[in-house]
Motif scaffolding. Structure first.
Motif, short mmCIF file in Angstrom:
data_model
loop_
_atom_site.label_atom_id
_atom_site.label_comp_id
_atom_site.label_asym_id
_atom_site.label_seq_id
_atom_site.Cartn_x
_atom_site.Cartn_y
_atom_site.Cartn_z
N LEU A 1 0.86 -1.18 0.00
CA LEU A 1 0.00 0.00 0.00
C LEU A 1 0.90 1.23 0.00
O LEU A 1 1.85 1.30 0.78
CB LEU A 1 -0.89 0.01 1.24
CG LEU A 1 -2.02 -0.99 1.29
CD1 LEU A 1 -2.69 -0.95 2.65
CD2 LEU A 1 -3.03 -0.74 0.20
N VAL A 2 0.62 2.18 -0.89
CA VAL A 2 1.43 3.38 -0.99
C VAL A 2 0.54 4.61 -1.04
O VAL A 2 -0.62 4.54 -1.43
CB VAL A 2 2.32 3.36 -2.26
CG1 VAL A 2 3.37 2.28 -2.16
CG2 VAL A 2 1.51 3.20 -3.52
N ALA A 3 1.10 5.74 -0.62
CA ALA A 3 0.44 7.03 -0.74
C ALA A 3 1.17 7.81 -1.83
O ALA A 3 2.40 7.78 -1.91
CB ALA A 3 0.49 7.78 0.58
N PHE A 4 0.40 8.48 -2.68
CA PHE A 4 1.00 9.25 -3.76
C PHE A 4 0.17 10.49 -4.01
O PHE A 4 -0.97 10.59 -3.57
CB PHE A 4 1.11 8.40 -5.04
CG PHE A 4 -0.20 7.90 -5.56
CD1 PHE A 4 -0.89 8.61 -6.52
CD2 PHE A 4 -0.75 6.72 -5.09
CE1 PHE A 4 -2.10 8.16 -7.00
CE2 PHE A 4 -1.95 6.27 -5.57
CZ PHE A 4 -2.63 6.98 -6.53
N GLY A 5 0.77 11.43 -4.71
CA GLY A 5 0.07 12.66 -5.07
C GLY A 5 0.86 13.87 -4.63
O GLY A 5 1.82 13.77 -3.87
N ASP A 6 0.45 15.01 -5.15
CA ASP A 6 1.14 16.25 -4.81
C ASP A 6 0.36 17.07 -3.79
O ASP A 6 0.79 17.26 -2.68
CB ASP A 6 1.39 17.08 -6.08
CG ASP A 6 2.39 16.40 -7.00
OD1 ASP A 6 3.33 15.77 -6.49
OD2 ASP A 6 2.22 16.49 -8.22
#
Length: 136
Positions: A61-66
């Protein structure tokens, strides 16, 4: 008076360490949508581990985004072959022939029922489920 000054110095140092840990090591986030059932549900508290965000494996599970963080599960890594309808594609190892940086590598990330390609440099860290405080 001496004890009060020591206490204030200790408190300031503890607060600075706490802020640095939350900024650069890990922080707790609350899951706001219901797209990763049964792994994460609305209201779950999850640990966002920011160290080594680019060292992920399939299934993490990963978190991504700006500006806003999205959480998803890594489905495919650079070099893997994926199917889109009846066609097969290989996820490239680099974004172009001139680029050698690891940050441009693409990952296939599943967010709910959708799958999206995410650059490694957009990853903010790995996510671990902690607990859910919703009692009702």
């Amino acid at each position: 008076m001496k004890n009060i000054i020591r206490f204030i110095v200790f408190l300031v140092v503890a607060l600075v360490v706490l802020v640095l840990v939350r900024m650069y090591v890990c922080t707790v986030v609350t899951v706001g949508d219901n797209q990763l059932v049964p792994d994460l549900v609305v209201g779950d508290r999850a640990l966002l581990y920011r160290l080594a965000p680019r060292s992920v494996e399939r299934g993490n599970l990963v978190a991504f985004g700006d500006s806003t963080l999205s959480i998803g599960r890594v489905k495919a890594l650079p070099g893997d072959t994926i199917r889109v309808d009846t066609l097969q594609y290989q996820i490239p190892d680099t974004c172009c022939s001139r680029c050698d940086c690891e940050g441009c590598q693409l990952l296939l990330v599943q967010v709910g029922k959708k799958e999206t390609l995410v650059k490694r440099k957009q990853l903010r860290g790995r996510v671990y489920r902690l607990f859910n405080l919703n009692l009702w």
